[in-house]
Write a protein that holds these residues in place. Structure first.
Motif, PDB file in Angstrom:
ATOM      1  N   GLU A 209     -29.456  42.023  21.882  1.00  5.23           N
ATOM      2  CA  GLU A 209     -28.343  42.972  21.794  1.00  5.23           C
ATOM      3  C   GLU A 209     -27.566  42.918  20.478  1.00  5.23           C
ATOM      4  OE1 GLU A 209     -27.924  45.225  24.054  1.00  5.23           O
ATOM      5  OE2 GLU A 209     -29.510  44.389  25.327  1.00  5.23           O
ATOM      6  N   CYS A 210     -27.709  41.838  19.724  1.00  2.00           N
ATOM      7  CA  CYS A 210     -26.855  41.647  18.540  1.00  2.00           C
ATOM      8  C   CYS A 210     -27.704  41.391  17.296  1.00  2.00           C
ATOM      9  CB  CYS A 210     -25.896  40.478  18.754  1.00  2.00           C
ATOM     10  SG  CYS A 210     -24.838  40.647  20.206  1.00  2.00           S
ATOM     11  N   PRO A 211     -27.993  42.431  16.502  1.00  2.00           N
ATOM     12  CA  PRO A 211     -28.760  42.236  15.273  1.00  2.00           C
ATOM     13  C   PRO A 211     -28.051  41.231  14.366  1.00  2.00           C
ATOM     14  CG  PRO A 211     -28.490  44.571  15.760  1.00  2.00           C
ATOM     15  CD  PRO A 211     -27.588  43.833  16.694  1.00  2.00           C
ATOM     16  N   VAL A 212     -28.821  40.413  13.699  1.00  2.00           N
ATOM     17  CA  VAL A 212     -28.233  39.382  12.838  1.00  2.00           C
ATOM     18  C   VAL A 212     -28.382  39.750  11.379  1.00  2.00           C
ATOM     19  CG1 VAL A 212     -28.288  36.943  12.179  1.00  2.00           C
ATOM     20  CG2 VAL A 212     -28.694  37.599  14.567  1.00  2.00           C
ATOM     21  N   LEU A 213     -29.594  39.820  10.896  1.00  2.00           N
ATOM     22  CA  LEU A 213     -29.824  40.046   9.466  1.00  2.00           C
ATOM     23  C   LEU A 213     -29.452  41.460   9.036  1.00  2.00           C
ATOM     24  CD1 LEU A 213     -33.210  38.135   9.019  1.00  2.00           C
ATOM     25  CD2 LEU A 213     -30.885  37.321   8.596  1.00  2.00           C
ATOM     26  N   ASP A 214     -29.490  42.419   9.962  1.00  2.00           N
ATOM     27  CA  ASP A 214     -29.194  43.814   9.620  1.00  2.00           C
ATOM     28  C   ASP A 214     -27.735  44.199   9.868  1.00  2.00           C
ATOM     29  OD1 ASP A 214     -31.833  44.187   8.895  1.00  2.00           O
ATOM     30  OD2 ASP A 214     -32.426  44.890  10.891  1.00  2.00           O
TER      31      ASP A 214
ATOM     32  N   ASP B   2     -13.463  35.725  14.174  1.00  3.47           N
ATOM     33  CA  ASP B   2     -12.882  37.043  14.440  1.00  3.47           C
ATOM     34  C   ASP B   2     -13.904  38.158  14.356  1.00  3.47           C
ATOM     35  OD1 ASP B   2     -10.426  35.902  14.868  1.00  3.47           O
ATOM     36  OD2 ASP B   2      -9.734  36.197  12.802  1.00  3.47           O
ATOM     37  N   GLN B   3     -15.041  37.903  13.705  1.00  4.86           N
ATOM     38  CA  GLN B   3     -16.094  38.915  13.589  1.00  4.86           C
ATOM     39  C   GLN B   3     -16.966  38.989  14.844  1.00  4.86           C
ATOM     40  OE1 GLN B   3     -16.089  40.964  10.951  1.00  4.86           O
ATOM     41  NE2 GLN B   3     -14.258  39.781  10.341  1.00  4.86           N
ATOM     42  N   LEU B   4     -16.730  38.080  15.774  1.00  5.58           N
ATOM     43  CA  LEU B   4     -17.522  38.053  17.001  1.00  5.58           C
ATOM     44  C   LEU B   4     -16.677  38.513  18.182  1.00  5.58           C
ATOM     45  CD1 LEU B   4     -19.252  34.551  16.546  1.00  5.58           C
ATOM     46  CD2 LEU B   4     -20.139  36.805  15.901  1.00  5.58           C
ATOM     47  N   GLY B   5     -17.252  39.301  19.041  1.00  2.92           N
ATOM     48  CA  GLY B   5     -16.502  39.796  20.185  1.00  2.92           C
ATOM     49  C   GLY B   5     -17.375  40.428  21.238  1.00  2.92           C
ATOM     50  N   GLU B   6     -18.662  40.601  20.904  1.00  6.35           N
ATOM     51  CA  GLU B   6     -19.578  41.183  21.888  1.00  6.35           C
ATOM     52  C   GLU B   6     -19.760  40.205  23.056  1.00  6.35           C
ATOM     53  OE1 GLU B   6     -20.806  44.195  21.870  1.00  6.35           O
ATOM     54  OE2 GLU B   6     -19.806  44.635  19.955  1.00  6.35           O
ATOM     55  N   PRO B   7     -19.959  40.719  24.267  1.00 11.88           N
ATOM     56  CA  PRO B   7     -20.119  39.831  25.431  1.00 11.88           C
ATOM     57  C   PRO B   7     -21.218  38.793  25.250  1.00 11.88           C
ATOM     58  CG  PRO B   7     -19.876  42.111  26.139  1.00 11.88           C
ATOM     59  CD  PRO B   7     -20.008  42.143  24.645  1.00 11.88           C
TER      60      PRO B   7
ATOM     61  N   ALA C 167     -21.081  35.639  10.499  1.00 12.53           N
ATOM     62  CA  ALA C 167     -20.644  34.996  11.740  1.00 12.53           C
ATOM     63  C   ALA C 167     -21.810  34.817  12.702  1.00 12.53           C
ATOM     64  CB  ALA C 167     -19.543  35.828  12.384  1.00 12.53           C
ATOM     65  N   ARG C 168     -22.676  35.833  12.785  1.00 13.41           N
ATOM     66  CA  ARG C 168     -23.823  35.718  13.688  1.00 13.41           C
ATOM     67  C   ARG C 168     -24.833  34.698  13.177  1.00 13.41           C
ATOM     68  NH1 ARG C 168     -24.639  42.134  15.435  1.00 13.41           N
ATOM     69  NH2 ARG C 168     -22.821  42.160  16.859  1.00 13.41           N
ATOM     70  N   LEU C 169     -24.965  34.584  11.870  1.00  7.13           N
ATOM     71  CA  LEU C 169     -25.839  33.547  11.322  1.00  7.13           C
ATOM     72  C   LEU C 169     -25.344  32.156  11.710  1.00  7.13           C
ATOM     73  CD1 LEU C 169     -26.797  34.750   7.724  1.00  7.13           C
ATOM     74  CD2 LEU C 169     -28.363  34.142   9.579  1.00  7.13           C
TER      75      LEU C 169
END
Length: 578
Positions: free
Chosen positions: A538-543, A488-493, A551-553
């Motif tokens: 486009e999608c920072p991970v650690l920051d 649910d924390q992910l939604g960017e294209p 979720a990005r990790l």
């Protein structure tokens, strides 16, 4: 999850077509263009429009209306676009992909309880492996790896030609000439030392005094006859030469890497009586004829007969290979053979003969490949003018080391020491050669070019390997990866695009195994790399904030596992740092 969604879509389409009283033989399932949000589409409306008597878009709308997406787990909606029926992914599709990809074994399919023997390379043991035929061990090993990932029980075999004229000449030459008569070996390795005898022997038989050549030919024939007669001393003489050369060849092939479960010698089928028994069965066939002092099969659909026994009672390579293949059928569910394009006729005749002998030849699949060329020119082991695979790999490692050193100048070396640089150079250099060869359709010729193969920015092995190294760096800096990532924390294209690509990996493995085309896995790794790089930009991970970061990790970890396993499936190392 792609495989599950595809199965779900197929079932839904069949049910809809049945409800509409339409045929279900061809569902027209395909992957839509990149700019379409659907995961799958059906073009069945094209085929059915004539039968229904309505325009394809109307037929597509009727099919879509007959499907209730609420009954589906991985499909969120069924829409139409002109004549196409589109299947859009659900949140469950993305969420389960995210969870599955965080498993280190992602991409491996369940056990199929089916055994497959993959025979590849099988180069005559007369000297070093040369570049022209390097495609055989690379494609063969990749096919074996892909089949293994797809759940098959795989054995890798090298069929050793240790009974033909070339080996008899080699054995005679080894026993005849002194090392003092030979040039220095090109490398300190057994096959390079031994090939000097082979070249000397061939040169002597071509240019020697007529009486001496005649005596030598008699010696060669004595060796061949000794093998045919089952003379143990002759087998030992030949084995000394063959095994020495094979030992060196194995070291070269292991650099690719290409390793084997068994080296199957053709003399095995002479010594155990299988060849003699096979000859008796061949002679009983209706198409067996004795013509031009030889027993032959007058096979339908072939202009050239298949000779299986000479007038002196000696068998031929193909005769022994027939016995070899029947042995394969006795021990394995399927048999795959990787062959050069010049073996088409031989392979087709062999399959036809096996069929006449009562074998199920549907269990046999043959993959043909074209040669690898270098811009420098031609190759020939027999004349001693070839470019050996060892030379190509040495050059690849040296060039990769230069490139790695150059790139290190532009950033902090960090914890990389000289041993790390050497490791990366080997992984990148050998990986570049292997990837460049396996990424092409086998039947297409290749001219190997350094600039393309070692380009870190283009669609090459280093380009994909760098994505894996980047993922490793991110996850190492992050520490613990969440076990239960929250989709649910992910939604960017870019996030969803990456999940769409990762979801396809098990299906890519399945398709590559079904078609025996590992190049599709290589193509897929480039797609993963491109899609990940867009996500990374486009999608920072650690920051990111804590929940989004987690979720990005997980998405980065899933990419790492996918790239590592996809590269492993085609035999390319995935460096953890570059």
């Amino acid at each position: 999850m792609f495989r599950q969604l595809r199965s779900e879509a197929e079932d839904a389409l069949r049910s809809a077509l049945t409800a509409l009283d339409l045929p279900t033989e061809d569902l027209g399932i395909e992957e839509p263009p990149e700019d379409v949000e659907a995961v799958l589409a059906s073009s069945a409306a094209f085929r059915l429009a004539g039968e229904v008597g309505a325009p394809p878009p109307k037929v597509a709308a009727d099919i879509a209306d007959a499907i209730d997406a609420a009954d589906l787990e991985y499909v969120s909606d069924v829409t139409t676009q002109g004549p196409y029926v589109n299947f859009l992914p659900s949140d469950a599709y993305f969420a389960e992909t995210l969870g599955a990809a965080t498993d280190e074994s992602y991409g491996r399919l369940p056990d199929r309880d089916t055994s497959v023997v993959v025979e590849h390379t099988s180069a005559n043991p007369t000297g070093p492996v040369h570049v022209g035929r390097a495609r055989n061990p690379i494609i063969g090993d990749a096919i074996a790896r892909v089949l293994d990932y797809a759940g098959y029980d795989v054995d890798r075999h090298y069929y050793v030609n240790d009974a033909g004229r070339q080996i008899a000449v080699f054995t005679w030459a080894y026993e005849t000439f002194d090392e003092s008569d030979l040039p220095e070996p090109e490398r300190d390795s057994p096959e390079y030392e031994m090939v000097r005898y082979y070249r000397k022997g061939n040169s002597f038989l071509e240019d020697g005094e007529e009486s001496e050549v005649e005596a030598a030919e008699q010696e060669v024939q004595t060796i061949l006859q000794g093998l045919e007669d089952g003379d143990e001393a002759t087998y030992e003489r030949v084995a000394e030469v063959v095994d020495t050369v094979l030992g060196g060849m194995q070291d070269t092939l292991a650099r690719l890497p290409a390793e084997f479960d068994e080296f199957v010698k053709e003399t095995r089928f002479m010594r155990n009586g299988d060849t003699d028994a096979l000859v008796d069965r061949l002679q009983e066939l209706d198409c067996a004829v004795y013509d031009e002092d030889a027993w032959q099969l007058d096979l339908p659909d072939f202009e050239k007969n298949l000779v299986f026994l000479r007038s002196d009672g000696t068998s031929l390579y193909t005769t022994r290979d027939l016995a070899h293949h029947e042995w394969k059928f006795d021990n394995y569910d399927r048999a795959v053979t990787v062959l050069g394009e010049d073996h088409h006729l031989q392979a087709d005749q062999l399959a036809a003969a096996l069929d006449l002998l009562g074998n199920d030849t549907d269990r046999l699949q043959q993959v043909f490949y074209s040669w690898v060329n270098l811009p420098e020119g031609g190759m020939s082991t027999r004349e001693g003018t070839g470019i050996d695979l060892d030379d190509l790999l040495d050059e690849a490692i040296a060039r990769a080391r230069e490139e790695v050193e150059r790139r290190l100048d532009d950033r902090t070396r960090g914890d990389l020491d000289e041993s790390d640089i050497e490791r990366i150079a080997h992984q990148v250099g050998v990986g570049a050669v292997r990837y460049d060869i396996v990424s092409k359709q086998p039947t297409k010729g290749i001219t190997f070019e350094w600039e393309r193969a070692l380009d870190f920015e283009a669609q090459s092995a280093p380009y994909v390997q760098y994505v894996h190294a980047r993922c490793c760096g991110i996850t190492e800096d992050a520490g613990e990866i969440p076990d239960d990532p929250d989709f649910d924390q992910l939604g960017e294209p870019e996030e969803l695009d990456l999940l769409r690509v990762l979801a396809r990996f098990p299906a890519v493995v399945e398709e590559a195994a079904d078609d025996l085309q590992p190049h599709t896995v290589a193509t897929y790794t480039r797609t993963v790399a491109e899609t990940f790089n867009a996500f990374y930009r486009e999608c920072p991970v650690l920051d990111a904030d804590e929940q989004t970061r987690a979720a990005r990790l997980a998405l980065v970890a899933g990419t790492r596992h996918t790239v590592a396993n996809a590269l492993d499936a085609i035999g390319v190392d995935a460096p953890t740092s570059m």
